[in-house]
Each structure stands twice: as structure tokens, then as C-alpha cells.
Motif scaffolding. Structure first.
Motif, mmCIF file in Angstrom:
data_model
loop_
_atom_site.group_PDB
_atom_site.id
_atom_site.type_symbol
_atom_site.label_atom_id
_atom_site.label_comp_id
_atom_site.label_asym_id
_atom_site.label_seq_id
_atom_site.Cartn_x
_atom_site.Cartn_y
_atom_site.Cartn_z
ATOM 1 N N GLN A 155 34.468 7.582 -50.036
ATOM 2 C CA GLN A 155 35.552 7.028 -50.857
ATOM 3 C C GLN A 155 36.091 8.052 -51.842
ATOM 4 N N LYS A 156 36.399 9.233 -51.309
ATOM 5 C CA LYS A 156 36.899 10.319 -52.160
ATOM 6 C C LYS A 156 38.101 11.016 -51.548
ATOM 7 N N ILE A 157 39.012 11.393 -52.451
ATOM 8 C CA ILE A 157 40.139 12.235 -52.064
ATOM 9 C C ILE A 157 39.893 13.597 -52.696
ATOM 10 N N VAL A 158 40.141 14.685 -51.962
ATOM 11 C CA VAL A 158 40.003 16.018 -52.535
ATOM 12 C C VAL A 158 41.357 16.716 -52.490
ATOM 13 N N THR A 159 41.794 17.227 -53.661
ATOM 14 C CA THR A 159 43.091 17.905 -53.738
ATOM 15 C C THR A 159 42.893 19.393 -53.421
ATOM 16 N N PRO A 160 43.999 20.110 -53.171
ATOM 17 C CA PRO A 160 43.876 21.535 -52.837
ATOM 18 C C PRO A 160 43.135 22.325 -53.919
ATOM 19 N N SER A 161 43.228 21.888 -55.173
ATOM 20 C CA SER A 161 42.542 22.619 -56.246
ATOM 21 C C SER A 161 41.058 22.256 -56.351
ATOM 22 N N GLY A 162 40.612 21.328 -55.496
ATOM 23 C CA GLY A 162 39.209 20.950 -55.503
ATOM 24 C C GLY A 162 38.899 19.733 -56.359
ATOM 25 N N ARG A 163 39.923 19.134 -56.937
ATOM 26 C CA ARG A 163 39.722 17.938 -57.748
ATOM 27 C C ARG A 163 39.331 16.757 -56.848
ATOM 28 N N GLU A 164 38.288 16.064 -57.254
ATOM 29 C CA GLU A 164 37.845 14.908 -56.481
ATOM 30 C C GLU A 164 38.288 13.618 -57.155
ATOM 31 N N ILE A 165 38.900 12.746 -56.367
ATOM 32 C CA ILE A 165 39.384 11.471 -56.908
ATOM 33 C C ILE A 165 38.717 10.337 -56.124
ATOM 34 N N ALA A 166 38.007 9.483 -56.824
ATOM 35 C CA ALA A 166 37.334 8.357 -56.160
ATOM 36 C C ALA A 166 38.312 7.197 -55.985
ATOM 37 N N PHE A 167 38.125 6.409 -54.918
ATOM 38 C CA PHE A 167 38.938 5.191 -54.753
ATOM 39 C C PHE A 167 38.068 4.034 -54.305
ATOM 40 N N GLU A 168 38.576 2.836 -54.570
ATOM 41 C CA GLU A 168 37.853 1.600 -54.246
ATOM 42 C C GLU A 168 38.299 1.070 -52.894
ATOM 43 N N VAL A 169 37.358 0.484 -52.166
ATOM 44 C CA VAL A 169 37.723 -0.269 -50.969
ATOM 45 C C VAL A 169 36.637 -1.295 -50.684
ATOM 46 N N ASP A 170 37.065 -2.458 -50.313
ATOM 47 C CA ASP A 170 36.181 -3.569 -50.004
ATOM 48 C C ASP A 170 35.208 -3.182 -48.870
ATOM 49 N N ALA A 171 33.914 -3.494 -49.066
ATOM 50 C CA ALA A 171 32.872 -3.013 -48.144
ATOM 51 C C ALA A 171 33.091 -3.457 -46.701
ATOM 52 N N ASN A 172 33.502 -4.708 -46.540
ATOM 53 C CA ASN A 172 33.708 -5.250 -45.208
ATOM 54 C C ASN A 172 34.860 -4.546 -44.490
ATOM 55 N N ARG A 173 35.929 -4.338 -45.246
ATOM 56 C CA ARG A 173 37.095 -3.656 -44.663
ATOM 57 C C ARG A 173 36.749 -2.213 -44.318
ATOM 58 N N LYS A 174 35.992 -1.587 -45.221
ATOM 59 C CA LYS A 174 35.575 -0.203 -45.009
ATOM 60 C C LYS A 174 34.775 -0.095 -43.708
ATOM 61 N N PHE A 175 33.851 -1.037 -43.536
ATOM 62 C CA PHE A 175 33.003 -1.044 -42.352
ATOM 63 C C PHE A 175 33.854 -1.129 -41.076
ATOM 64 N N ARG A 176 34.815 -2.063 -41.093
ATOM 65 C CA ARG A 176 35.670 -2.245 -39.906
ATOM 66 C C ARG A 176 36.494 -1.004 -39.617
ATOM 67 N N LEU A 177 37.048 -0.430 -40.675
ATOM 68 C CA LEU A 177 37.924 0.727 -40.498
ATOM 69 C C LEU A 177 37.129 1.963 -40.061
ATOM 70 N N LEU A 178 35.977 2.167 -40.683
ATOM 71 C CA LEU A 178 35.135 3.319 -40.320
ATOM 72 C C LEU A 178 34.771 3.289 -38.843
ATOM 73 N N ASN A 179 34.534 2.086 -38.351
ATOM 74 C CA ASN A 179 34.115 1.947 -36.970
ATOM 75 C C ASN A 179 35.261 1.632 -36.021
ATOM 76 N N GLY A 180 36.462 1.574 -36.596
ATOM 77 C CA GLY A 180 37.625 1.261 -35.760
ATOM 78 C C GLY A 180 37.540 -0.128 -35.175
ATOM 79 N N LEU A 181 36.930 -1.051 -35.897
ATOM 80 C CA LEU A 181 36.700 -2.389 -35.366
ATOM 81 C C LEU A 181 37.821 -3.333 -35.766
ATOM 82 N N ASP A 182 38.563 -3.798 -34.797
ATOM 83 C CA ASP A 182 39.462 -4.898 -35.093
ATOM 84 C C ASP A 182 38.694 -6.174 -34.727
#
Ligand code: SF4
Lengths: 210, 474
Positions: A155-182
Motif C-alpha cells: 500500500q505504497k506509492i514511490v515518487t521519482p525522488s524516493g518519497r514514499e506515500i502510504a494509501f488506504e484500501v479495504d482488505a477484502n477489495r485488496k485481496f480480490r484485486l491482488l489476486n485478480g479475483l472477480d
């Protein structure tokens, strides 16, 4: 549905708030009997100088040179950076269909319209909500060839300068998306049970499986 | 422990898997497909590189967009044509059987299913169409689904569902002559309202339901959705079993005997407990006519248009007023004084052979009234059309001035060329009287086939159950 794990993507900026789904894909395209092929009509009224109709061949249509996605430096962009309330208006699932078909994998904005946000997850697109200030920073940093790394697992974005930005995502949705599960893919995880059910049922009601 | 309802039995028999949150994966035995709600589902399969889980469990037929005249000339409207052609292409690509427009078996999906034995007792049946409830008449669990679920069923032969509650609607006693299944179900909807069945599966039972033919039972279950229930059910008895004997897709040989034994269990146990029970006396039911823009706005033919001023509930009063305005009716007008412009006999509610026979008995030897601009008879399938012609019903209709058409949904929803013009008033045997349903600005009164035919002859509604008209309907 395509899985989303980690992308290193070219970013296209769409510096507008309240981009509605009618702008994303105008209503005349809903007559289509298809779910694919909306990409050429994404942002149709902004991208082209003429009026788009379903099934048009877009290759020779007059394009609006000022629209950001028409600029050569953003060709191949997979990440859309935009402003608040993206995807408001009608609930049409054609909007994420069009974005996905065009090639976008993720969208960063300070906020999204609710239904659109949900629809993105059903179609393999990761919508990322970031603080308005951070979104501002990204818009300011953005120069030609600007890329961001998006890692869904951490759950991180990294910018070209190396800055790390955290983001939120619902666990269930994350699981489905990570696994490509519809929903279908999730059901297919029970494929063995479905087969077992069929075998057992075929003994009781063979005429259903003849 | 108390016994099980028919719905409980059908549900339990189809559970593949149950999740912690109580939702279940339900196995689907029969998936019916039509042209309007399927294109994106097939497209989804194609994009994901998926194949149908079991091709043979799907059956497709084009019905909503098909013309009812000059079939050989094809479909004039390009949008309609594309949808129908798309269904053909998709079925060919995915190996699904389709009855195309030139096939004698083509017709309205909910008429074709039982007629072919494609939908059988004990099955789970789904279709991207709300009137899938029709198939519950044969003791099957049948309900409508959305396009994403169509794709889900194609790909997995399953659906994720939560179980509904059980409702029993018991209709006992004997109906008077001229009162049909349509009148019974309209009276039920009038009593419980269009939201009355929300969250329930409705089982219809009682001696008046038992006395109905399979065709009549289908009419009742067809309109379960108009009472708010996704599924309607009727337990299996000899009428059901005889209906399915020898159908093209019915089990054969030893399978038939196995099936018969299994189907005989398909009724609620005597000690089954329902969450809600509604009772109706069949002898009280008179021929029904809807006067508003929702099927619950219905009265007996011998009544008059109700007065919103008498309604105590403010919300209901307002909707009554709006309905009267749209329908251009005044409170207190006798239903039999309502004059009509068009008549439609057809739809998945009332287009089976029994319906056509009932209408033909009324029309025989008579002529359409002068004010009737068009009276359509649209059989539910090619086979029904053939049967009716063998019985000479087509001649009766044509001689009386009706038009005898090819099978399809037709003026039930006016997706093809058959429609009402703004302001036109129609006696229709279909199931929805919503604003604009039969054409922009059109006004629909839902009735039985005999009532529709009688209205076509008289030019206004008449009570087919009274002595004066008895000769024709007995
Ligand atoms: S006849 Fe009418 S209600 Fe039945 S499936 Fe066709 S359009 Fe729907």
C-alpha cells in the motif's frame, strides 16, 4: 479480471475536479451491446472535435490537440492523476470499462464518487485516495516522463525522488484485486465443490447431465 | 422439528457451499438466455477467456425484439436487429443451443422453456428476465437475474444467493365460470400489493390453484414478480407430471420413472411453517381489470374507478391521483364504461394455447367493435401458433377482425414495432401496466384473455362472468 500487484507507470494529469461519468463515456455509447471497445471513446467530447457515435472508426477523427491525453508525452500512461470527486454522476459501469480499455490501471484523486469507486474494483482498476495536499504536490512535481510506482501489497506509492506515500484500501477489495479475483473467479475457487456437487446430483437426477 | 416448505427443499437440494455470512453458492440447473440482457455477459466471458461451465444447461431464444409480421424480411430496426444477430453469434461461438426466428420452437422464453421440457420440476431456473418466476409453476425454483449474474451463471453454473423467507398464498374454493388464473393472481396482487412479496418466495396453494391447468399455474407464477416476489412456486401433482410426459427435453425411459418418483416429493410438508400466510376465497374473485399504472391498482369488472378522496393514506392517495391522470379516468366511472382503442392478447402471462382458446370462444362468430383500431393475437411460441391453427382458432380471430401474428413479446413491452400511440387505451393480457410500457403515452388495462376478447367485441369492458355473456364463455 486482471490482477493488480505492482506497477511502475507513466502518469497523465487531468487537472479537473468533478469529472462525471458522462464526460468519461457519453451516453450514446451505452446503446452498445459490448463491454469492450469503449477505450477509443473515453472522454469522447474532450478528446475529439467532432461528435462521436457508437462503432465509429476513431482513427481519422479530428482530435483536440489541447486535451491532455492527446499529447504525445502521455501516450501509454497507465496512471491517471486527477482532482476531487472523480467519477460522479450516472452509475454506468461503462466508465471503468472505458478507462480500463484505454489502458489505465490506477487513478489517484483526493476523492471519488461512491459508485464509480466500487465499479473500479470490479474491473481491475485501483482507485487511490490521497490527501488533497499530496495530490497537489504530485501535480506540481509532474514533468515529462514522470512515473510513479504503485505497490498494492505494501500500500505504497514511490515518487521519482524516493518519497514514499502510504494509501488506504479495504482488505477484502485488496485481496480480490491482488489476486485478480472477480466474483466469477471467487466462485471458481469452489470449482472442485461444484464438480463434486454435479457428480453426486447426476446419480440422483441423471437426466440433468445427459 | 417442523416440516419443510417446497422452497426449503428446492434450496437445500441446490446448495453447493455456504459462506460464513450466510450467503450460499446455489447450483443452477437451467439457464435461459434472450437477446436483451445477454450481450455484455458473453462479452465478459470472451474478455476473460472463459467458457460456459456446461453448454447444454443453457438455452437461448430471441423474443423481445422480434417482429410479429413479415419475418422473412428480417428486422427493420437496426438496433433491434443487431441485438438479435449478436445473440445468434454468441450462441454459435459458445456452443449454446438457440431457437432462431425461423425455428418453429421460437417464442417467448418463458413459454418455450416449459413447452420444450427445458425447465422441469425440481430444477433451479434463471434467466436475465424478471418473469422467470413463471417456471415456478412446475415446482422449480425460478427467478430473474441481472447481466453480471448472467455472466456468472454462464461461467460457473452457480449463483451467490441469500435465502428468502417463505410465504404461502392459499386460494380455496371454486371460481365462478369466466374467472381465470389471471383474475386470481390480479386479485392476489390487489390484496397484498406490489411490494407484498418483497423478500419472500411465494408458494401458491389451495384447491383453486390445484384446479388450474399447468397453463393457468404459469399465469399465476408469472405474476409473482408483480407481487414483489422474485420467485413463485406451485407444488408438483399429477397435473404437473402429466404436462411433462413426452416433452422433447423431458427425461426418457428409466430416467422418467426416477424423475417421477423424485418430483412427487416436491410439495411442502403438511407441518411446514411459513413466515407469512395469506388466504383468499376463490368464490369471491370476479374478473379483474386494472385501472391504474401498477398491477395493484385493480378492481372487479363490476366495480367503478375508485376515488382517491376515499383513500386515507396520503402517499397512496397521491399515487392514485397520478395514475388516474395518466390513465385519463375519472373516479366513479363504471369499469364497463371504459372504451378501448386497442386489444393485445399475448405475452408470457397469457399466450399459451388455453389462453387463445378462451379468447377464441368469446370472439367466435363476432366482429370487432368499430372503435377498436387494432386487436392483436400473438401466440407465445411457433408451436402454439401451429396448434392453434390446427384447431382453427386463427380463422375465428381473423374473421372477427383480429390480427393473427408470429410469436414474441410484441406489445407487452413494445420493443419491436407493435406499440400503443400516445393516449391510446388498450385491454392487454400482459403483466405490466406501467406508464409507457406498451408505447410512449399508452394506457394499459390488464385483463384475462376472455376479458380482452370480449372487450374487443364490445369496444368497452364487459363482465364475461355474468349470465348475459355466459353463453360465450361456458
Ligand atoms: S412477454 Fe413481456 S413480460 Fe414476458 S418476457 Fe416478454 S417482455 Fe417480458
Amino acid at each position: 479480471m486482471r490482477a493488480f500487484t505492482k506497477i511502475d507507470a507513466l502518469v497523465a494529469p487531468l487537472d479537473r475536479a468533478n469529472v462525471d461519468t458522462d464526460a468519461i463515456i457519453p451516453k450514446q455509447f451505452l446503446k452498445s451491446i459490448r463491454r469492450a471497445g469503449f477505450g477509443p471513446f473515453l472522454f469522447d467530447e474532450w478528446r475529439y472535435l467532432d461528435h462521436g457515435e457508437p462503432d465509429m472508426d476513431c482513427t481519422n477523427r479530428p482530435i483536440n490537440p489541447d486535451f491532455v491525453l492527446n499529447k504525445p508525452e502521455y501516450k501509454g500512461a497507465e496512471l491517471l492523476l486527477t482532482r476531487e470527486n472523480f467519477g460522479c454522476g450516472s452509475s454506468r459501469e461503462h466508465a471503468p470499462w472505458a478507462l480500463e480499455d484505454f489502458g489505465f490501471r490506477a487513478i489517484i484523486a483526493p476523492s471519488f464518487a461512491d459508485i464509480f469507486y466500487n465499479n473500479c474494483f470490479k474491473n481491475g482498476i485501483l482507485p487511490i485516495v490521497l490527501d488533497a495536499g499530496i495530490v497537489d504536490d504530485l501535480f506540481n512535481e509532474l514533468t515529462e516522463g514522470y512515473r510513479l510506482t504503485v505497490d498494492l501489497e505494501t500500500q505504497k506509492i514511490v515518487t521519482p525522488s524516493g518519497r514514499e506515500i502510504a494509501f488506504e484500501v479495504d482488505a477484502n477489495r485488496k485481496f480480490r484485486l491482488l489476486n485478480g479475483l472477480d466474483d466469477i473467479a471467487l466462485t471458481l475457487q469452489h470449482a472442485d465443490q461444484i464438480h463434486a456437487y454435479e457428480t453426486e446430483r447426476a446419480k440422483r437426477a441423471p437426466w440433468l447431465f445427459g | 422439528m417442523s416440516g419443510k416448505t417446497l422452497y426449503d427443499k428446492l434450496w437445500e437440494d441446490h446448495v453447493v457451499h455456504t459462506e460464513d455470512d450466510g450467503s450460499s453458492l446455489i447450483y443452477i440447473d437451467r439457464h435461459l438466455v434472450h437477446e436483451v440482457t445477454s450481450p455484455q455477459a458473453f462479452e465478459g466471458l470472451r474478455l476473460a477467456g472463459r467458457k460456459p461451465w456446461r453448454q447444454a444447461r443453457n438455452l437461448a431464444v430471441a423474443d423481445h425484439n422480434v417482429p410479429t409480421t413479415d419475418r422473412d424480411k428480417g428486422i427493420a430496426d437496426p438496433v433491434s436487429r443487431l441485438q438479435v444477430e449478436t445473440l445468434e453469434k454468441n450462441c454459435a461461438e459458445f456452443g449454446i443451443t438457440e431457437f432462431d426466428m425461423s425455428d418453429i420452437r421460437q417464442g417467448i422464453v418463458h413459454v418455450v422453456g416449459p413447452e420444450q421440457g427445458a425447465t422441469l420440476p425440481g430444477m433451479t431456473v434463471v434467466c436475465g428476465d424478471s418473469h422467470t418466476s413463471t417456471h415456478g409453476a412446475s415446482g422449480a425454483l425460478a427467478f430473474g437475474i441481472g447481466t453480471s449474474e448472467v455472466e456468472h451463471v454462464l461461467a460457473t453454473q452457480c449463483l451467490v444467493q441469500k435465502k428468502a423467507k417463505n410465504m404461502l398464498i392459499k386460494v380455496d374454493g371454486e371460481v365462478r365460470p369466466g374467472v381465470t388464473a389471471k383474475d386470481i393472481v390480479l386479485a392476489i396482487i390487489g390484496k397484498i400489493g406490489t411490494a407484498g412479496g418483497n423478500g419472500y418466495t411465494i408458494e401458491f396453494a389451495g384447491s383453486a390453484i390445484r384446479a388450474l391447468s399447468m397453463e393457468g399455474r404459469m399465469t399465476v407464477c408469472n405474476m409473482a414478480i408483480e407481487a414483489g416476489a422474485r420467485a413463485g412456486l406451485i407444488g408438483v401433482d399429477d397435473v404437473t407430471i402429466e404436462y411433462y410426459r413426452g416433452r422433447p427435453l423431458s427425461p426418457k425411459g428409466n430416467d422418467w420413472f426416477m424423475a417421477e418418483r423424485m418430483w412427487q416429493q416436491l410439495h411442502s410438508d403438511p407441518d411446514a411453517v411459513f413466515d407469512k400466510v395469506v388466504e383468499l376465497n376463490a368464490a369471491d374473485v370476479k374478473p379483474q381489470v386494472t385501472w391504474g399504472t401498477s398491477p395493484e391498482l385493480v378492481v372487479s369488472v363490476d366495480a367503478s374507478v375508485p376515488d382517491p378522496a376515499q383513500e386515507t393514506d396520503a402517499t397512496k392517495r397521491e399515487s392514485m391521483k397520478r395514475a388516474l391522470q395518466y390513465m385519463d379516468l375519472k373516479p366513479g366511472l363504471a369499469i364497463t364504461d371504459i372504451k378501448l382503442d386497442k386489444v393485445f392478447i399475448g405475452s408470457c402471462t397469457n399466450s399459451r394455447i388455453e389462453d387463445l382458446r378462451a379468447a377464441a370462444v368469446v370472439a367466435k362468430g363476432k366482429k370487432l367493435a368499430d372503435n377498436i383500431k387494432l386487436a392483436l393475437v400473438v401466440p407465445g411460441s411457433g408451436l402454439i401458433k401451429q396448434q392453434a391453427e390446427a384447431e382453427g382458432l386463427d380463422k375465428i380471430f381473423i374473421e372477427a377482425g383480429f390480427e393473427w401474428r408470429d410469436p414474441g413479446c410484441s406489445m407487452c413491452l413494445a420493443m419491436n414495432a407493435d406499440r400503443l400511440e400516445p393516449g391510446e387505451r388498450c385491454a392487454s393480457t400482459s403483466n405490466r401496466n406501467f406508464e409507457g410500457r406498451q408505447g410512449y403515452g399508452g394506457r394499459t388495462h390488464l385483463v384475462s384473455p376472455a376479458m380482452a376478447a370480449a372487450a374487443a367485441i364490445a369496444g368497452h369492458f364487459v363482465d364475461v362472468s355474468t349470465e348475459a355473456n355466459q353463453g360465450a364463455t361456458a
